[in-house]
Design a protein around this motif. Structure first.
Motif, PDB file in Angstrom:
ATOM      1  N   ALA A 148      -2.845  12.140  -5.167  1.00  0.00           N
ATOM      2  CA  ALA A 148      -4.237  12.520  -4.942  1.00  0.00           C
ATOM      3  C   ALA A 148      -4.872  12.983  -6.245  1.00  0.00           C
ATOM      4  CB  ALA A 148      -4.318  13.621  -3.901  1.00  0.00           C
ATOM      5  N   SER A 149      -6.138  12.627  -6.414  1.00  0.00           N
ATOM      6  CA  SER A 149      -6.875  13.070  -7.604  1.00  0.00           C
ATOM      7  C   SER A 149      -7.463  14.454  -7.351  1.00  0.00           C
ATOM      8  CB  SER A 149      -7.988  12.079  -7.927  1.00  0.00           C
ATOM      9  OG  SER A 149      -8.948  12.076  -6.881  1.00  0.00           O
ATOM     10  N   LEU A 150      -7.978  15.076  -8.403  1.00  0.00           N
ATOM     11  CA  LEU A 150      -8.569  16.411  -8.286  1.00  0.00           C
ATOM     12  C   LEU A 150      -9.782  16.390  -7.363  1.00  0.00           C
ATOM     13  CD1 LEU A 150      -8.500  19.340  -9.266  1.00  0.00           C
ATOM     14  CD2 LEU A 150      -9.930  18.661 -11.190  1.00  0.00           C
ATOM     15  N   ASP A 151     -10.600  15.341  -7.453  1.00  0.00           N
ATOM     16  CA  ASP A 151     -11.784  15.238  -6.594  1.00  0.00           C
ATOM     17  C   ASP A 151     -11.392  15.117  -5.123  1.00  0.00           C
ATOM     18  OD1 ASP A 151     -13.484  15.368  -8.765  1.00  0.00           O
ATOM     19  OD2 ASP A 151     -13.527  13.184  -9.052  1.00  0.00           O
ATOM     20  N   GLN A 152     -10.328  14.357  -4.846  1.00  0.00           N
ATOM     21  CA  GLN A 152      -9.875  14.215  -3.448  1.00  0.00           C
ATOM     22  C   GLN A 152      -9.396  15.545  -2.883  1.00  0.00           C
ATOM     23  OE1 GLN A 152      -7.000  11.068  -4.133  1.00  0.00           O
ATOM     24  NE2 GLN A 152      -8.294   9.578  -3.076  1.00  0.00           N
ATOM     25  N   VAL A 153      -8.705  16.339  -3.712  1.00  0.00           N
ATOM     26  CA  VAL A 153      -8.227  17.654  -3.264  1.00  0.00           C
ATOM     27  C   VAL A 153      -9.420  18.563  -2.972  1.00  0.00           C
ATOM     28  CG1 VAL A 153      -6.926  19.699  -3.951  1.00  0.00           C
ATOM     29  CG2 VAL A 153      -6.043  17.445  -4.505  1.00  0.00           C
ATOM     30  N   ARG A 154     -10.434  18.544  -3.856  1.00  0.00           N
ATOM     31  CA  ARG A 154     -11.625  19.371  -3.627  1.00  0.00           C
ATOM     32  C   ARG A 154     -12.360  18.964  -2.350  1.00  0.00           C
ATOM     33  NH1 ARG A 154     -13.729  19.257  -9.859  1.00  0.00           N
ATOM     34  NH2 ARG A 154     -12.498  21.026 -10.617  1.00  0.00           N
ATOM     35  N   GLU A 155     -12.480  17.646  -2.126  1.00  0.00           N
ATOM     36  CA  GLU A 155     -13.135  17.170  -0.908  1.00  0.00           C
ATOM     37  C   GLU A 155     -12.373  17.620   0.341  1.00  0.00           C
ATOM     38  OE1 GLU A 155     -13.538  12.959  -1.165  1.00  0.00           O
ATOM     39  OE2 GLU A 155     -14.883  13.052  -2.905  1.00  0.00           O
ATOM     40  N   ARG A 156     -11.059  17.571   0.235  1.00  0.00           N
ATOM     41  CA  ARG A 156     -10.235  17.997   1.377  1.00  0.00           C
ATOM     42  C   ARG A 156     -10.438  19.480   1.674  1.00  0.00           C
ATOM     43  NH1 ARG A 156      -7.815  15.472   5.599  1.00  0.00           N
ATOM     44  NH2 ARG A 156      -5.973  16.594   6.271  1.00  0.00           N
ATOM     45  N   PHE A 157     -10.490  20.302   0.630  1.00  0.00           N
ATOM     46  CA  PHE A 157     -10.728  21.731   0.812  1.00  0.00           C
ATOM     47  C   PHE A 157     -12.092  21.980   1.454  1.00  0.00           C
ATOM     48  CE2 PHE A 157      -7.434  22.893  -2.507  1.00  0.00           C
ATOM     49  CZ  PHE A 157      -6.624  23.563  -1.604  1.00  0.00           C
ATOM     50  N   GLU A 158     -13.109  21.263   1.001  1.00  0.00           N
ATOM     51  CA  GLU A 158     -14.454  21.429   1.550  1.00  0.00           C
ATOM     52  C   GLU A 158     -14.485  21.054   3.028  1.00  0.00           C
ATOM     53  OE1 GLU A 158     -17.226  22.707   0.271  1.00  0.00           O
ATOM     54  OE2 GLU A 158     -16.066  23.236  -1.523  1.00  0.00           O
ATOM     55  N   MET A 159     -13.797  19.951   3.365  1.00  0.00           N
ATOM     56  CA  MET A 159     -13.767  19.509   4.752  1.00  0.00           C
ATOM     57  C   MET A 159     -13.078  20.548   5.641  1.00  0.00           C
ATOM     58  SD  MET A 159     -12.015  16.096   6.343  1.00  0.00           S
ATOM     59  CE  MET A 159     -10.411  16.864   6.327  1.00  0.00           C
ATOM     60  N   LEU A 160     -11.976  21.116   5.140  1.00  0.00           N
ATOM     61  CA  LEU A 160     -11.258  22.126   5.922  1.00  0.00           C
ATOM     62  C   LEU A 160     -12.087  23.393   6.082  1.00  0.00           C
ATOM     63  CD1 LEU A 160      -7.670  21.667   4.435  1.00  0.00           C
ATOM     64  CD2 LEU A 160      -8.430  21.047   6.721  1.00  0.00           C
ATOM     65  N   LYS A 161     -12.857  23.762   5.040  1.00  0.00           N
ATOM     66  CA  LYS A 161     -13.733  24.934   5.142  1.00  0.00           C
ATOM     67  C   LYS A 161     -14.798  24.728   6.205  1.00  0.00           C
ATOM     68  CE  LYS A 161     -13.444  26.771   0.443  1.00  0.00           C
ATOM     69  NZ  LYS A 161     -14.180  26.910  -0.835  1.00  0.00           N
ATOM     70  N   LYS A 162     -15.411  23.524   6.207  1.00  0.00           N
ATOM     71  CA  LYS A 162     -16.445  23.233   7.198  1.00  0.00           C
ATOM     72  C   LYS A 162     -15.870  23.237   8.610  1.00  0.00           C
ATOM     73  CE  LYS A 162     -19.330  20.498   4.102  1.00  0.00           C
ATOM     74  NZ  LYS A 162     -19.730  19.133   3.706  1.00  0.00           N
ATOM     75  N   VAL A 205       4.151   7.750  -1.875  1.00  0.00           N
ATOM     76  CA  VAL A 205       2.932   8.435  -1.455  1.00  0.00           C
ATOM     77  C   VAL A 205       1.916   8.351  -2.586  1.00  0.00           C
ATOM     78  CG1 VAL A 205       1.980  10.618  -0.634  1.00  0.00           C
ATOM     79  CG2 VAL A 205       4.317   9.983  -0.038  1.00  0.00           C
ATOM     80  N   GLU A 206       0.679   8.083  -2.214  1.00  0.00           N
ATOM     81  CA  GLU A 206      -0.378   7.985  -3.223  1.00  0.00           C
ATOM     82  C   GLU A 206      -0.655   9.359  -3.832  1.00  0.00           C
ATOM     83  OE1 GLU A 206      -4.950   6.256  -3.585  1.00  0.00           O
ATOM     84  OE2 GLU A 206      -4.065   6.683  -1.628  1.00  0.00           O
ATOM     85  N   LYS A 252       0.838  -1.197   0.000  1.00  0.00           N
ATOM     86  CA  LYS A 252       0.000   0.000   0.000  1.00  0.00           C
ATOM     87  C   LYS A 252       0.870   1.242   0.000  1.00  0.00           C
ATOM     88  CE  LYS A 252      -3.435  -2.338   2.837  1.00  0.00           C
ATOM     89  NZ  LYS A 252      -4.060  -2.370   4.175  1.00  0.00           N
ATOM     90  N   PRO A 253       0.373   2.339  -0.548  1.00  0.00           N
ATOM     91  CA  PRO A 253       1.141   3.593  -0.466  1.00  0.00           C
ATOM     92  C   PRO A 253       1.142   4.128   0.958  1.00  0.00           C
ATOM     93  CG  PRO A 253      -0.975   3.978  -1.510  1.00  0.00           C
ATOM     94  CD  PRO A 253      -0.849   2.492  -1.330  1.00  0.00           C
ATOM     95  N   LEU A 254       2.063   5.021   1.242  1.00  0.00           N
ATOM     96  CA  LEU A 254       2.167   5.613   2.580  1.00  0.00           C
ATOM     97  C   LEU A 254       0.892   6.362   2.938  1.00  0.00           C
ATOM     98  CD1 LEU A 254       5.750   7.137   2.839  1.00  0.00           C
ATOM     99  CD2 LEU A 254       4.795   5.352   4.249  1.00  0.00           C
ATOM    100  N   LYS A 255       0.503   6.290   4.203  1.00  0.00           N
ATOM    101  CA  LYS A 255      -0.628   7.082   4.675  1.00  0.00           C
ATOM    102  C   LYS A 255      -0.252   7.715   6.006  1.00  0.00           C
ATOM    103  CE  LYS A 255      -2.969   3.240   6.975  1.00  0.00           C
ATOM    104  NZ  LYS A 255      -4.235   2.506   7.120  1.00  0.00           N
ATOM    105  N   HIS A 256      -0.973   8.795   6.346  1.00  0.00           N
ATOM    106  CA  HIS A 256      -0.615   9.517   7.570  1.00  0.00           C
ATOM    107  C   HIS A 256      -1.021   8.694   8.799  1.00  0.00           C
ATOM    108  CE1 HIS A 256      -4.867  10.589   7.163  1.00  0.00           C
ATOM    109  NE2 HIS A 256      -4.856  10.803   8.461  1.00  0.00           N
TER     110      HIS A 256
END
Length: 204
Positions: A121-135, A118-119, A51-55
């Motif tokens: 990240a796709s564009l959708d994953q980056v957008r989801e991460r931004f949304e989560m941080l905004k919330k 390190v895996e 598996k790729p590295l994860k935090h």
């Protein structure tokens, strides 16, 4: 008489004779065997997909045993010896810096089933991460004005602490002066008993 007549001949008849063809055949057989072994090891199965590295989803405990004494015996299990125990690799590392190097290293990550890549990240994953941080930021978000207010509040608290320290110092000085005055003011009866007379000058 010539020197050739005096030379003693060397008898090589006792030396072992080697069959060159036989040893060439043995070498060919050995090479063939090694190739077959390599082929068998490759054909055993597909390479391990790691598996790729994860935090990390846990906090690394480096301080729970600080300042504590521990009796260490040579027969104690690894987990109870001095240092930091890694249950994955079953080893003990003596200090925190080397322990962090170990758990971030290739050997430990491979034991966990991860590669050092390190895996991506796709564009959708980056957008989801931004949304989560905004919330996450919205309920406790603060503006520049809030930041200025916090700075002002911290400054006021610091000033208040300084003022309290100054007052405490003044009180200590007053107490010290009062103690010194009490020591210097002695009862005249006790002074006369101790042989201290009047210190006034006889001259007028």
């Amino acid at each position: 008489m010539s020197t050739s007549d005096n030379a003693v001949g060397v008898d090589n008849t006792f030396r072992r004779k080697f069959d060159r063809e036989e040893y060439l055949e043995r070498a060919r057989e050995r090479e063939k065997q090694e190739e077959d072994d390599r082929f068998k090891s490759k054909s055993k199965g597909p390479p391990v997909q790691r598996k790729p590295l994860k935090h990390r989803d846990y906090i690394v405990d480096l301080e729970s045993r600080l300042g504590k004494t521990q009796v260490v015996t040579p027969i104690a299990p690894l987990s109870q010896q001095a240092g930091y125990y890694c249950s994955v690799c079953e080893c003990v590392v003596k200090d925190s810096a080397n322990y962090l190097d170990h758990i971030n290293g290739k050997k430990h990550q491979r034991a966990l089933g991860m590669s050092m890549r390190v895996e991506r990240a796709s564009l959708d994953q980056v957008r989801e991460r931004f949304e989560m941080l905004k919330k996450r930021k919205d309920p406790g978000s603060f503006t520049e004005q809030d930041l200025d207010e916090r700075i002002m509040k911290q400054q006021e608290e610091e000033e208040e602490r300084k003022r309290q320290r100054r007052e405490k110092k003044k009180e200590k000085k007053k107490e010290k002066l009062a103690e010194e005055e009490a020591e210097t003011e002695m009862d005249p009866d006790i002074a006369s008993l101790m042989g201290f007379g009047s210190f006034h000058s006889s001259k007028k």
